[in-house]
Write an enzyme that holds these catalytic residues in place. Structure first.
Site, short mmCIF file in Angstrom:
data_model
loop_
_atom_site.label_atom_id
_atom_site.label_comp_id
_atom_site.label_asym_id
_atom_site.label_seq_id
_atom_site.Cartn_x
_atom_site.Cartn_y
_atom_site.Cartn_z
CG ASP A 179 -2.08 0.92 1.12
OD1 ASP A 179 -2.32 1.44 0.01
OD2 ASP A 179 -2.76 1.14 2.13
CD1 TRP B 180 7.42 6.39 -2.67
CD2 TRP B 180 6.95 6.71 -4.85
NE1 TRP B 180 8.61 6.40 -3.36
CE2 TRP B 180 8.35 6.60 -4.71
CE3 TRP B 180 6.43 6.90 -6.12
CZ2 TRP B 180 9.23 6.68 -5.79
CZ3 TRP B 180 7.30 6.98 -7.20
CH2 TRP B 180 8.69 6.87 -7.03
CG HIS C 218 0.08 1.57 -9.12
ND1 HIS C 218 -0.18 1.26 -7.80
CD2 HIS C 218 -1.02 2.24 -9.56
CE1 HIS C 218 -1.38 1.73 -7.46
NE2 HIS C 218 -1.91 2.33 -8.52
CB THR D 171 -12.61 -8.65 -5.44
OG1 THR D 171 -12.55 -8.46 -4.02
CG2 THR D 171 -12.21 -10.07 -5.77
CG LEU E 183 9.69 -17.17 -1.82
CD1 LEU E 183 10.06 -16.55 -0.48
CD2 LEU E 183 9.56 -16.06 -2.84
C1 FPP Z 1 -2.17 0.03 -3.16
O1 FPP Z 1 -1.66 1.36 -3.14
C2 FPP Z 1 -1.53 -0.70 -4.24
C3 FPP Z 1 -2.21 -1.34 -5.24
C4 FPP Z 1 -3.66 -1.35 -5.31
C5 FPP Z 1 -1.47 -2.01 -6.32
C6 FPP Z 1 -0.21 -2.74 -5.95
C7 FPP Z 1 0.50 -3.09 -7.20
C8 FPP Z 1 1.83 -3.04 -7.41
C9 FPP Z 1 2.80 -2.74 -6.35
C10 FPP Z 1 2.43 -3.27 -8.76
C11 FPP Z 1 1.86 -4.33 -9.62
C12 FPP Z 1 2.07 -5.68 -9.10
C13 FPP Z 1 2.74 -6.66 -9.73
C14 FPP Z 1 2.72 -8.02 -9.18
C15 FPP Z 1 3.54 -6.44 -10.91
P1 FPP Z 1 -2.62 2.58 -3.46
O2 FPP Z 1 -2.61 2.83 -4.91
O3 FPP Z 1 -3.98 2.33 -2.89
O4 FPP Z 1 -1.90 3.72 -2.68
P2 FPP Z 1 -2.59 4.99 -2.00
O5 FPP Z 1 -3.45 4.46 -0.88
O6 FPP Z 1 -1.42 5.77 -1.52
O7 FPP Z 1 -3.39 5.71 -3.05
#
Ligand code: FPP
Length: 252
Positions: free
Chosen positions: A32, A37, A49, A78, A143
């Site tokens: 998260d 960031w 991301h 989901t 792993l």
């Molecule tokens: C939550 O942060 C993060 C996500 C919903 C996506 C996580 C995905 C990745 C790290 C990259 C893709 C994954 C792979 C396996 C290649 P947020 O966007 O909700 O952050 P915020 O709360 O600061 O807005």
């Protein structure tokens, strides 16, 4: 970048000392804070991301070096379909990019790639990339990297309940024989140990539909660091704190 991804046990010389006899078998992380960031840097969310995706390799490397058996990463829930079409598309593309970039090295290092969640709903190219990587690494014994994609804890339990109900209707299972193990066996994590520790960076203090059944006795570890800034040392700090906890599993 690639040459730092070496799984050598003798390179572990970090400041935080760990008890190597008590390394968690299963670590789950909610990745998260990518959006925040990016916002702090005046970048689009998708760049957050991307930075988050780049951080995965290091976490896999460190976990593997430490002897962690399962690392489960929440990549797309989901509920994440509610985000803009652009953001959903970027996340789905990042899955393909991650596999294209990292597959060879993961495979060489005996990592077994697995997904949890309903990947049938993913765009075809993302689904195909995940299925191909899972198939090619199916016999790896290092792993297990579980990537949670279109994953929801409630959705997973509903799926499991439907399968169990079907088995009862077909006479393959008696209602009185339904127990914890039968339910665990009908989840995406069937055959895996429950997570010992669930890590959530970025300051949020909730589970967000992650591993609801499996987290019954997990230890939780929270930090204010956004996922793209989360380092190996943070992971070691989480494990070190975990090792100080007294896990009683309901006993005394
Ligand atoms: C939550 O942060 C993060 C996500 C919903 C996506 C996580 C995905 C990745 C790290 C990259 C893709 C994954 C792979 C396996 C290649 P947020 O966007 O909700 O952050 P915020 O709360 O600061 O807005």
């Amino acid at each position: 970048m690639l040459d730092i991804f070496k799984f050598k046990k003798d390179t572990i010389k970090e400041k935080i000392q760990l008890d190597m006899e008590r390394i968690p078998a299963h670590i789950a992380i909610i990745m998260d804070g990518n959006g925040r960031w990016a916002k702090q840097r005046k970048l689009p969310r998708t760049m957050g991301h991307r930075a988050g995706m780049k951080n995965i390799k290091m976490m896999v490397e460190e976990s593997s070096n430490l002897g962690v058996k399962y690392l489960t990463l929440y990549a797309f829930s989901t509920e994440n379909w509610k985000r803009t079409k652009e953001e959903v598309g970027a996340l789905m593309d990042l899955v393909v990019e991650f596999i294209n970039k990292e597959f060879e090295e993961l495979h060489r290092n005996n990592v077994k790639l697995n997904s949890i969640g309903d990947i049938s709903k993913l765009p075809e190219k993302s689904k195909a990339a995940v299925e191909d990587a899972m198939y090619k690494t199916r016999n790896n014994t290092g792993l297990t990297l579980n990537i949670a994609l279109n994953y929801g804890g409630r959705d997973e339990i509903v799926k499991g309940v439907k399968e169990i109900a079907k088995e009862v209707l077909e006479g393959k299972l008696q209602i009185d024989n339904i127990d914890d193990k039968i339910i665990s066996d009908h989840l995406y994590t069937s055959g895996m140990p429950d997570p010992d520790i669930i890590i959530r960076p970025s300051g949020e203090l909730r589970l967000s539909n992650y591993l609801l059944w499996q987290s019954a006795y997990s230890e939780f570890w929270f930090s204010n660091i956004n996922w793209p800034d989360f380092t190996k040392e943070d992971l070691r700090r989480a494990i070190s704190d975990f090792q100080k906890r007294d896990r009683r599993f309901g006993g005394v």
